[in-house]
Design a protein around this motif. Sequence first.
Motif, PDB file in Angstrom:
ATOM      1  N   PHE A  68    -117.996 -61.568 118.287  1.00 30.05           N
ATOM      2  CA  PHE A  68    -116.535 -61.524 118.160  1.00 30.05           C
ATOM      3  C   PHE A  68    -115.831 -61.610 119.509  1.00 30.05           C
ATOM      4  N   LEU A  69    -116.617 -61.874 120.563  1.00 31.51           N
ATOM      5  CA  LEU A  69    -116.031 -62.047 121.892  1.00 31.51           C
ATOM      6  C   LEU A  69    -116.508 -63.403 122.416  1.00 31.51           C
ATOM      7  N   ASP A  70    -115.915 -63.841 123.509  1.00 30.80           N
ATOM      8  CA  ASP A  70    -116.363 -65.075 124.144  1.00 30.80           C
ATOM      9  C   ASP A  70    -117.535 -64.713 125.065  1.00 30.80           C
ATOM     10  N   THR A  71    -118.714 -65.237 124.766  1.00 30.78           N
ATOM     11  CA  THR A  71    -119.904 -64.817 125.530  1.00 30.78           C
ATOM     12  C   THR A  71    -119.794 -65.177 127.019  1.00 30.78           C
ATOM     13  N   ASP A  84    -138.850 -57.451 130.180  1.00 31.08           N
ATOM     14  CA  ASP A  84    -137.542 -58.115 130.175  1.00 31.08           C
ATOM     15  C   ASP A  84    -137.202 -58.580 128.752  1.00 31.08           C
ATOM     16  N   VAL A  85    -137.737 -57.849 127.784  1.00 31.18           N
ATOM     17  CA  VAL A  85    -137.546 -58.194 126.370  1.00 31.18           C
ATOM     18  C   VAL A  85    -136.063 -58.277 126.016  1.00 31.18           C
ATOM     19  N   HIS A  91    -130.358 -63.710 126.747  1.00 31.38           N
ATOM     20  CA  HIS A  91    -130.397 -65.124 127.131  1.00 31.38           C
ATOM     21  C   HIS A  91    -130.355 -66.029 125.907  1.00 31.38           C
ATOM     22  N   LYS A  92    -130.957 -65.564 124.843  1.00 31.01           N
ATOM     23  CA  LYS A  92    -130.958 -66.322 123.588  1.00 31.01           C
ATOM     24  C   LYS A  92    -129.543 -66.581 123.084  1.00 31.01           C
ATOM     25  N   ILE A  93    -128.636 -65.644 123.372  1.00 34.85           N
ATOM     26  CA  ILE A  93    -127.250 -65.834 122.934  1.00 34.85           C
ATOM     27  C   ILE A  93    -126.342 -66.190 124.128  1.00 34.85           C
ATOM     28  N   ASN A  94    -126.989 -66.721 125.174  1.00 38.85           N
ATOM     29  CA  ASN A  94    -126.267 -67.264 126.338  1.00 38.85           C
ATOM     30  C   ASN A  94    -125.410 -66.258 127.085  1.00 38.85           C
TER      31      ASN A  94
END
Length: 238
Positions: A68-71, A84-85, A91-94
């Motif tokens: 709901f926010l701008d990544t 670093d899980v 990172h998967k969601i940029n």
Amino acid sequence: MCEECGCTLPEETSNTYSVEINKQVSAVNDAIAQQISQYLSEKEVFCINVMGSPGSGKTTFIEGIAKFLDTREIAVIQGDLESDVDKQRMHKINIETFQINTHSGCHLNASMVNRALMDLNLSGRKYLFIENVGNLVCPAGIRLGQRMNAVISSTTEGSDKPKKYPVIFMNAHLVVISKSDLAEAVEFDEQTYLSDIKNINSKAKIIKTSAKEVESFKEAAHYIQHVRAHAFGHSHDH
Ligand SMILES: Nc1nc2c(ncn2[C@@H]2O[C@H](COP(=O)(O)OP(=O)(O)OP(=O)(O)O)[C@@H](O)[C@H]2O)c(=O)[nH]1
Ligand SMILES: [Mg+2]
Ligand SMILES: [Zn+2]
Ligand SMILES: [Zn+2]
Ligand SMILES: [Zn+2]
């Protein structure tokens, strides 16, 4: 021994000398936290310290509200003993993320955050989420330069958590009751939980979320947006 929170300080050694060291270490931390807070305020980056037990849903919370926010407006600092899980999940969601590994450390401190900020690109960012080490005790009193304390508290941990771990709830601006989809299965007593929180901290905003329901994170996202607008004196709609 952890000289910041004193969590492993054995009783017989908690003499004036160790108490004095503890105070000095804490003063140094607070001074760095103050500088971080000023630095972030100048950039109008609103910093949220995300705390809670291991597995309570801290990373899920950040993932959920990021929808709901701008990544591009978000940066994250991840704190874990190892691995670093969680950084990979961001990172998967940029979302740009700096991972801190504390190894044996039970919470993040301001100097770790300071180090992370040297690496993170904050241009265009509005929100900095710091996911603290999973722990319901030690992170509570350690300042990181944040504007908001968010405690993620899952139904599966039991409804007695505010009563048993009051300090972290006392300092929370936002309490998220996560895994609400599992409340019934674990016989979560919401009434007791809510009344205990009210006794400890009547000002905390309380929001229920479930990873099974994307929309359940919307309110928390809007709440954070709203508090940020107030913090930096921006005009906004209610
Ligand atoms: N059913 C259900 N599972 C959830 C929910 N939120 C998180 N989980 C699960 O709980 C586990 C832990 O979630 P995380 O978000 O990784 O928790 P965390 O607090 O970041 O964990 P640490 O960083 O290891 O302390 C994962 O398997 C999630 O899929 C929820 O709302 N409902
Ligand atoms: Mg996590
Ligand atoms: Zn400590
Ligand atoms: Zn500790
Ligand atoms: Zn307002």
